[in-house]
Motif scaffolding. Structure first.
Motif, PDB file in Angstrom:
ATOM      1  N   TYR B  51      54.243  -8.291  -1.503  1.00  0.00           N
ATOM      2  CA  TYR B  51      55.641  -7.977  -1.169  1.00  0.00           C
ATOM      3  C   TYR B  51      55.880  -7.719   0.323  1.00  0.00           C
ATOM      4  O   TYR B  51      57.008  -7.761   0.782  1.00  0.00           O
ATOM      5  N   CYS B  52      54.849  -7.405   1.067  1.00  0.00           N
ATOM      6  CA  CYS B  52      55.040  -7.028   2.472  1.00  0.00           C
ATOM      7  C   CYS B  52      55.751  -8.139   3.257  1.00  0.00           C
ATOM      8  O   CYS B  52      55.216  -9.247   3.390  1.00  0.00           O
ATOM      9  N   PRO B  53      56.978  -7.894   3.787  1.00  0.00           N
ATOM     10  CA  PRO B  53      57.733  -8.974   4.458  1.00  0.00           C
ATOM     11  C   PRO B  53      57.006  -9.596   5.654  1.00  0.00           C
ATOM     12  O   PRO B  53      56.949 -10.816   5.754  1.00  0.00           O
ATOM     13  N   PRO B  54      56.438  -8.823   6.593  1.00  0.00           N
ATOM     14  CA  PRO B  54      55.733  -9.497   7.682  1.00  0.00           C
ATOM     15  C   PRO B  54      54.304  -9.918   7.304  1.00  0.00           C
ATOM     16  O   PRO B  54      53.577 -10.413   8.164  1.00  0.00           O
ATOM     17  N   GLN B  55      53.931  -9.730   6.050  1.00  0.00           N
ATOM     18  CA  GLN B  55      52.603 -10.152   5.567  1.00  0.00           C
ATOM     19  C   GLN B  55      51.489  -9.589   6.442  1.00  0.00           C
ATOM     20  O   GLN B  55      50.627 -10.320   6.940  1.00  0.00           O
ATOM     21  N   CYS B  56      51.529  -8.259   6.613  1.00  0.00           N
ATOM     22  CA  CYS B  56      50.560  -7.655   7.531  1.00  0.00           C
ATOM     23  C   CYS B  56      49.454  -6.889   6.808  1.00  0.00           C
ATOM     24  O   CYS B  56      48.644  -6.227   7.444  1.00  0.00           O
ATOM     25  N   MET B  57      49.445  -6.960   5.467  1.00  0.00           N
ATOM     26  CA  MET B  57      48.411  -6.224   4.725  1.00  0.00           C
ATOM     27  C   MET B  57      47.053  -6.919   4.863  1.00  0.00           C
ATOM     28  O   MET B  57      46.937  -8.125   4.651  1.00  0.00           O
ATOM     29  N   LEU B  58      46.030  -6.118   5.214  1.00  0.00           N
ATOM     30  CA  LEU B  58      44.682  -6.673   5.362  1.00  0.00           C
ATOM     31  C   LEU B  58      43.880  -6.350   4.098  1.00  0.00           C
ATOM     32  O   LEU B  58      43.916  -5.229   3.595  1.00  0.00           O
ATOM     33  N   ASP B  59      43.161  -7.364   3.609  1.00  0.00           N
ATOM     34  CA  ASP B  59      42.338  -7.190   2.404  1.00  0.00           C
ATOM     35  C   ASP B  59      41.016  -6.508   2.797  1.00  0.00           C
ATOM     36  O   ASP B  59      40.223  -7.072   3.548  1.00  0.00           O
ATOM     37  N   LYS B  60      40.816  -5.295   2.282  1.00  0.00           N
ATOM     38  CA  LYS B  60      39.619  -4.543   2.667  1.00  0.00           C
ATOM     39  C   LYS B  60      38.548  -4.573   1.563  1.00  0.00           C
ATOM     40  O   LYS B  60      37.659  -3.727   1.514  1.00  0.00           O
ATOM     41  N   GLY B  61      38.680  -5.480   0.613  1.00  0.00           N
ATOM     42  CA  GLY B  61      37.644  -5.614  -0.417  1.00  0.00           C
ATOM     43  C   GLY B  61      37.938  -4.798  -1.670  1.00  0.00           C
ATOM     44  O   GLY B  61      37.873  -5.323  -2.772  1.00  0.00           O
ATOM     45  N   ASP B  62      38.322  -3.510  -1.481  1.00  0.00           N
ATOM     46  CA  ASP B  62      38.677  -2.719  -2.665  1.00  0.00           C
ATOM     47  C   ASP B  62      40.061  -2.062  -2.524  1.00  0.00           C
ATOM     48  O   ASP B  62      40.516  -1.367  -3.407  1.00  0.00           O
ATOM     49  N   HIS B  63      40.698  -2.316  -1.413  1.00  0.00           N
ATOM     50  CA  HIS B  63      42.078  -1.836  -1.217  1.00  0.00           C
ATOM     51  C   HIS B  63      42.726  -2.639  -0.078  1.00  0.00           C
ATOM     52  O   HIS B  63      42.057  -3.464   0.560  1.00  0.00           O
ATOM     53  N   TYR B  64      43.999  -2.409   0.143  1.00  0.00           N
ATOM     54  CA  TYR B  64      44.714  -3.087   1.241  1.00  0.00           C
ATOM     55  C   TYR B  64      45.136  -2.077   2.298  1.00  0.00           C
ATOM     56  O   TYR B  64      45.421  -0.929   1.988  1.00  0.00           O
ATOM     57  N   GLU B  65      45.182  -2.562   3.536  1.00  0.00           N
ATOM     58  CA  GLU B  65      45.539  -1.661   4.629  1.00  0.00           C
ATOM     59  C   GLU B  65      46.550  -2.368   5.533  1.00  0.00           C
ATOM     60  O   GLU B  65      46.364  -3.542   5.873  1.00  0.00           O
ATOM     61  N   ALA B  66      47.604  -1.647   5.890  1.00  0.00           N
ATOM     62  CA  ALA B  66      48.604  -2.255   6.766  1.00  0.00           C
ATOM     63  C   ALA B  66      48.038  -2.421   8.175  1.00  0.00           C
ATOM     64  O   ALA B  66      47.443  -1.495   8.718  1.00  0.00           O
TER      65      ALA B  66
END
Ligand code: SF4
Ligand code: SF4
Lengths: 400, 98
Positions: B51-66
């Motif tokens: 859902y993040c509009p600027p698509q800035c979420m980073l995949d950290k393997g077991d969670h996401y981080e902005a």
């Protein structure tokens, strides 16, 4: 002339537009049918079905999508074509601005029709006028042959590496869209040859899958200013380029139109009438008959409207004693018609001569011979220093 | 007119090539709050990232981080998280580290 001689064929303005578009070999076409343009879309679909048009035809649910698709395809490097009119043109307004901002060389036909507000299914240039500040090149043609020739020239203008701007080729709805005239459809090999110089130019930037490039999303602050400045400078370059391509077209096909403007019997004229579109044809015959009566009158046919042909107009109108401008649209907020208002801005170059504004031909009403005759007579009186009416809505002064 | 401006875009149109220089909106500069994750609640479903509009979420393997360089603080991720794992916290509480 280098082009092959071809047998004339009779077809409507819309049919002519579709033929010309096909000959330019667009790779992507997306267009939504709207009166009085529908036949253009129908004819292109027929070409596709018959296998003579090798283009990706995208069926869209509206004009906004149509413009988004051709803009995106153009950014990906394709040659594109679309056509619209009136409600369709304003329904794609945001994407119209976007396409210009992205400098995507889209070629679009706009069949002039009145605009929303009063359900106007009738001819008029209001749609084109309402988008004059969209950053597009706007050019107006007079007859079916000029539709064909200008669409072919349009690709040489829009896609030129030094220009890279979308272009709107305008012709009068109803009057030209449905008017069947004898036209010469150039041979495919000649159109290919005329468009070939574009292939020798450097490639414009394009989206390539997997390559980290982007366009248009970073117009903040100085990025925005720079993009706008370059856009305006490019529009300024369009003026001479239109003249150059028109001349080249003339040398190749034996037909040319004067480029930005056509001057008809202006050189020795005391007074000049400015008109555009199909009305210019009628105006020419009235000029001839007034000349036969001894009146030194000329006609300027305004072809290029955006960018505004400031320099060429100033040259043509300088030294004239009075000018009459016929507008087939209105300028909300000004008393004078839109073309007249802009011609008045040339006063510092042509001097403070009377410039009379005439609003005529709205909503399918004719700009006829008596109307133009009246314009010439009144401008001739103003030229003698007599009082004149600044703005005249011709149909409002007539009893019907 | 004397132009003192040095062109940002190499091309006539406003194109940029990210291999050289990526020109983009400074959406990170718009942020007044940032999403803070309670990892004990997160099941790594990925909705926040979608859902993040600027698509800035980073995949950290077991969670996401902005990625805070681009997170504009809109709070959509926190709104969409079905487990209530994200809380929007005012920037004022973080000092200048971001
Ligand atoms: S939406 Fe919520 S639960 Fe799903 S990954 Fe994002 S933070 Fe975790
Ligand atoms: S706050 Fe908005 S921009 Fe930031 S990570 Fe969440 S959805 Fe993305």
């Amino acid at each position: 002339m280098k082009a092959k001689t071809v047998k004339p064929r009779v077809m409507t303005g819309n049919g002519a537009a579709a033929y010309a578009a096909m000959l330019c070999r667009p790779e992507v076409v997306a267009s939504y049918p709207i009166t009085p343009q529908t036949e253009v879309v129908e004819q292109l679909s027929a070409f596709k079905a018959d296998g003579v048009l090798d283009a990706e035809m995208v069926e869209v649910e509206g004009e906004n999508s149509a413009m988004n698709i051709v803009c995106a395809a153009s950014i990906a490097g394709a040659r594109v074509f679309t056509a619209t009119s009136s409600y369709g043109l304003v329904y794609m307004y945001d994407t119209l601005l976007q396409t210009a901002g992205f400098r995507a060389p889209v070629v679009m036909v706009n069949v002039n029709r009145e605009t929303p507000g009063i359900q106007a299914v009738s001819a008029g240039q209001q749609d084109m006028i309402s988008t004059r500040d969209s950053g597009w090149i706007q050019i107006i043609v007079e007859n079916d042959q000029e539709i064909i020739d200008q669409i072919i020239m349009a690709y040489r203008i829009a896609e030129d590496f030094n220009i890279q701007l979308p272009i709107m080729v305008n012709y009068d709805g109803y009057y030209l869209s449905y008017l069947a005239e004898a036209v010469q459809i150039p041979d495919q090999t000649d159109v290919d040859a005329f468009l070939a110089p574009l292939k020798k130019q450097p490639q414009r930037p394009r989206l390539v899958p997997g390559e980290a490039r982007g366009c248009g999303t970073h117009g903040m602050e100085m990025g925005y200013v720079e993009a706008r400045y370059k856009h305006c400078m490019a529009l300024d370059r369009v003026k001479n380029h239109v003249d150059k391509i028109d001349k080249e077209f003339g040398e190749y096909f034996g037909r040319s139109y004067g480029g930005q403007i056509e001057e008809y019997k202006c050189a020795d004229a005391d007074i000049v009438i400015v008109a555009s579109g199909s009305a210019a044809g009628t105006a020419r015959t009235v000029i001839d008959s007034k000349r036969a009566e001894g009146l030194k009158v000329g006609l300027v046919k305004l072809r290029l409207f955006r960018p505004f042909p400031e320099e060429r107009l100033a040259q043509a109108l300088k030294g004239k004693k009075a000018i009459g401008v016929i507008d087939r649209s209105v300028s909300f907020g000004w008393k004078t018609g839109p073309m007249c208002t802009e011609i008045k801005s040339l006063c510092s170059k042509i001097g403070p001569v009377p410039i009379l504004s005439y609003i005529d031909g709205l909503a399918n009403l004719d700009i006829n011979i008596p109307h133009i005759g009246r314009v010439i007579d009144e401008v001739a009186v103003a030229a003698k220093g007599k009082p004149y009416q600044e703005v005249t809505w011709i149909p409002m002064e007539e009893e019907r | 007119m004397v132009i003192k401006h040095k062109n940002i875009f190499e091309t006539e149109s406003c194109w940029s090539n990210a291999d050289k220089q990526m020109l983009c909106l400074d959406t990170g500069g718009w942020r007044t709050e940032r999403p803070v994750l309670d990892q004990t609640k997160c099941n790594y479903c990925g909705l926040c990232c979608l859902y993040c509009p600027p698509q800035c979420m980073l995949d950290k393997g077991d969670h996401y981080e902005a990625n805070l360089a681009f997170c504009k603080g809109c709070g959509i991720c926190a709104h969409e998280c079905p487990r209530g794992a994200l809380t929007m916290v005012p920037e004022g509480e973080f000092g200048n580290e971001g």
